[in-house]
Motif scaffolding. Structure first.
Motif, PDB file in Angstrom:
ATOM      1  N   GLU A 399       0.836  -1.209   0.000  1.00 46.66           N
ATOM      2  CA  GLU A 399       0.000   0.000   0.000  1.00 46.66           C
ATOM      3  C   GLU A 399       0.869   1.256   0.000  1.00 46.66           C
ATOM      4  OE1 GLU A 399      -2.836  -0.343   3.228  1.00 46.66           O
ATOM      5  OE2 GLU A 399      -3.539  -2.234   2.356  1.00 46.66           O
ATOM      6  N   ALA A 406       1.481   6.941  -6.573  1.00 46.53           N
ATOM      7  CA  ALA A 406       0.370   7.873  -6.795  1.00 46.53           C
ATOM      8  C   ALA A 406       0.831   9.308  -6.569  1.00 46.53           C
ATOM      9  CB  ALA A 406      -0.798   7.510  -5.875  1.00 46.53           C
ATOM     10  N   LYS A 412      -3.125   5.297 -10.004  1.00 46.05           N
ATOM     11  CA  LYS A 412      -4.439   5.860  -9.703  1.00 46.05           C
ATOM     12  C   LYS A 412      -5.405   4.711  -9.468  1.00 46.05           C
ATOM     13  CE  LYS A 412      -7.665   9.356 -11.320  1.00 46.05           C
ATOM     14  NZ  LYS A 412      -8.180  10.098 -12.469  1.00 46.05           N
ATOM     15  N   GLU A 413      -6.031   4.695  -8.294  1.00 44.07           N
ATOM     16  CA  GLU A 413      -6.995   3.646  -7.928  1.00 44.07           C
ATOM     17  C   GLU A 413      -6.423   2.252  -8.175  1.00 44.07           C
ATOM     18  OE1 GLU A 413     -10.102   5.095 -10.287  1.00 44.07           O
ATOM     19  OE2 GLU A 413     -10.685   6.627  -8.833  1.00 44.07           O
ATOM     20  N   SER A 414      -5.239   2.038  -7.664  1.00 48.20           N
ATOM     21  CA  SER A 414      -4.500   0.769  -7.712  1.00 48.20           C
ATOM     22  C   SER A 414      -4.159   0.305  -9.132  1.00 48.20           C
ATOM     23  CB  SER A 414      -5.194  -0.347  -6.920  1.00 48.20           C
ATOM     24  OG  SER A 414      -6.206  -0.950  -7.685  1.00 48.20           O
TER      25      SER A 414
END
Ligand SMILES: [Zn+2]
Length: 467
Positions: A399, A406, A412-414
């Motif tokens: 994470e 990011a 962006k959004e994984s």
């Protein structure tokens, strides 16, 4: 007329001898296990829990199970010899002389529990009238508490039959010498990544008629050993078809099984392997329970040698084909900054039973490339997927890595907004020296290519695929 009448009387007496009660089938014993089992779901007793169950069994058995010997491990833990039955033929069964090999200890407790529960039924009553079982469960409690093969002295008890430097080995020898059993069962675990024959399934069990000398002559003792080994294999067949192998080992004078045979107690080796799937440990205990009881019934009926020819037909233990996990046809960004390539990736996971070698530190890559010769207990078709080393530190670390990308506008959004070259560079950076290469303990990230870059498809963590 006197002679014919006498003959008739003799024949009538012979005909009146009650037939032996039928031995229970493997399927019936398998079904009965759930009603009598005392062993823990893990298949591995602690020394304390084992003693509590054995004391409880002896107390409620009405004399069917009794303590006939007490000893002490190197560190002072109790060693017990229990007897069951009153028959003239004595049978020695010992388990877990390797502390990290617990399956048969559980099976022996369940077996004693079964004998107590069914002692008034004809088949069990016959067995207990023909045999006296001498049971030594968990001969190495000091090793068991450390999950270590060896005893507290660091000695492999199963190589101490000549020197007798371990109190556990001396206890086993003393019980043998006191009772001179007519058969012995030496109970172990072997590696799980072994097959029954080169092309056969994973070996759940392996058996060996333990040699008593380099050139032991074929005779009653050999036929008894081969017959008992084969009886166990035949008993397993309806429950675990094709999953019994023949253990491959030559005569070893300092080993206990070999020495037992040399001392006059023909001995068989039973090695529990692996049986991939749900509740594996319990299923292996249950299989042990069935095959041991069937072999004992064959012995009690004097029928064990009849199975000896089947011993020669068993496939041998085979190593080198099975691994835990293979990802097939992946695109690999290996972590060293090299251009991606197509390869299979194999993993082996650490297991409780280490054998003579060292225990793995974690799930370990054991092969990269064309691994057509290997078979995974789990096989994953990774065609179209990209694999890369995960950053060390698990999910939290991943994470953080994505958050870092990011912040640089690269995720962006994984979804990683990277092309091939950039993914190679970023992988090398986050892998921090780890690479997908043999004998590395590493987790993997799996990606799927999407329009703008790479979307996470899953992970391999601790050698297990998670989506
Ligand atoms: Zn062993």
């Amino acid at each position: 007329m006197a002679v014919p009448l006498l003959l008739a009387a003799v024949l009538a007496a012979a005909a009146a001898a009650p037939p032996l009660p039928p031995a229970p089938s493997p399927e019936a014993l398998h079904a009965s296990w759930t009603g009598v089992r005392l062993s823990p779901p893990s298949g591995a007793y602690t020394p304390e829990a084992l003693l509590a169950d054995l004391d409880g069994l002896a107390a409620m058995s009405g004399g069917a199970v009794r303590v006939v010997g007490r000893g002490s491990s190197a560190e002072g833990r109790p060693l017990l010899a229990l007897a069951a039955g009153t028959g003239p033929e004595k049978v020695l069964l010992w388990s877990q002389m390797h502390g990290d090999e617990p399956t048969a200890t559980s099976a022996l407790v369940d077996l004693l529990s079964h004998l107590v529960a069914t002692r008034d039924e004809p088949a069990t009553a016959h067995l207990l009238s023909r045999l006296t079982l001498l049971v030594l469960p968990m001969l190495n409690p000091d090793g068991a508490v450390r999950n270590d093969r060896r005893n507290a002295q660091g000695i492999d008890i199963n190589r101490d039959a000549v020197e007798l430097q371990t109190p556990e080995g001396r206890f086993l020898k003393a019980v043998r010498d006191e009772h001179s059993p007519a058969a012995g069962f030496n109970l172990h675990n072997q590696g799980a990544l072994v097959t029954a024959g080169r092309s056969g399934p994973q070996a759940a069990l392996a058996v060996l008629a333990v040699p008593g000398a380099d050139s032991e002559p074929d005779g009653p003792a050999v036929r008894r050993k081969k017959g008992l080994a084969a009886a166990m294999a035949l008993a397993a067949e309806p429950i675990a078809p094709g999953r019994v192998a023949r253990y491959d080992m030559s005569y070893t004078e300092r080993a206990f099984g070999d020495s037992m045979s040399r001392w006059g107690t023909p001995t068989v080796l039973l090695e529990t392997g692996g049986w991939h799937g749900f509740r594996e440990a319990e299923r292996l205990v249950r299989l042990n329970f069935v095959v041991l009881l069937e072999a004992l019934h064959a012995l009690a009926r004097g029928e064990e040698a009849a199975a000896a020819p089947a011993y020669e037909t068993l496939p041998f233990n085979a190593r080198g084909r099975l691994v835990d996990l293979v990802l097939r046809h992946a695109t690999v960004h290996g972590g060293r900054g090299l251009p991606p390539f197509h390869a299979d990736v194999a993993f082996v996971r650490p297991r409780p039973f280490a054998g003579e070698g060292r225990r793995l530190d974690g799930a370990t890559v054991t092969g990269v490339g064309d691994l057509d010769h290997l078979e995974g207990l789990e096989e994953v078709d990774a065609t179209g997927l990209v694999v890369a080393p995960a950053p060390p530190g698990g999910a939290v670390s991943w994470e953080k890595t994505v958050a870092g990308l990011a912040a640089r506008g690269l995720a962006k959004e994984s979804v990683l907004l990277l092309d091939d070259d950039a993914l190679t560079r970023e992988t090398k950076a986050w892998a921090a020296g780890l690479a997908i290469t043999p004998w590395t303990v590493v987790d993997l990230v799996l990606f799927r290519k999407v329009e703008k870059g790479y979307a996470v498809d899953g992970f391999v963590r601790d050698g297990l695929l998670t989506k």
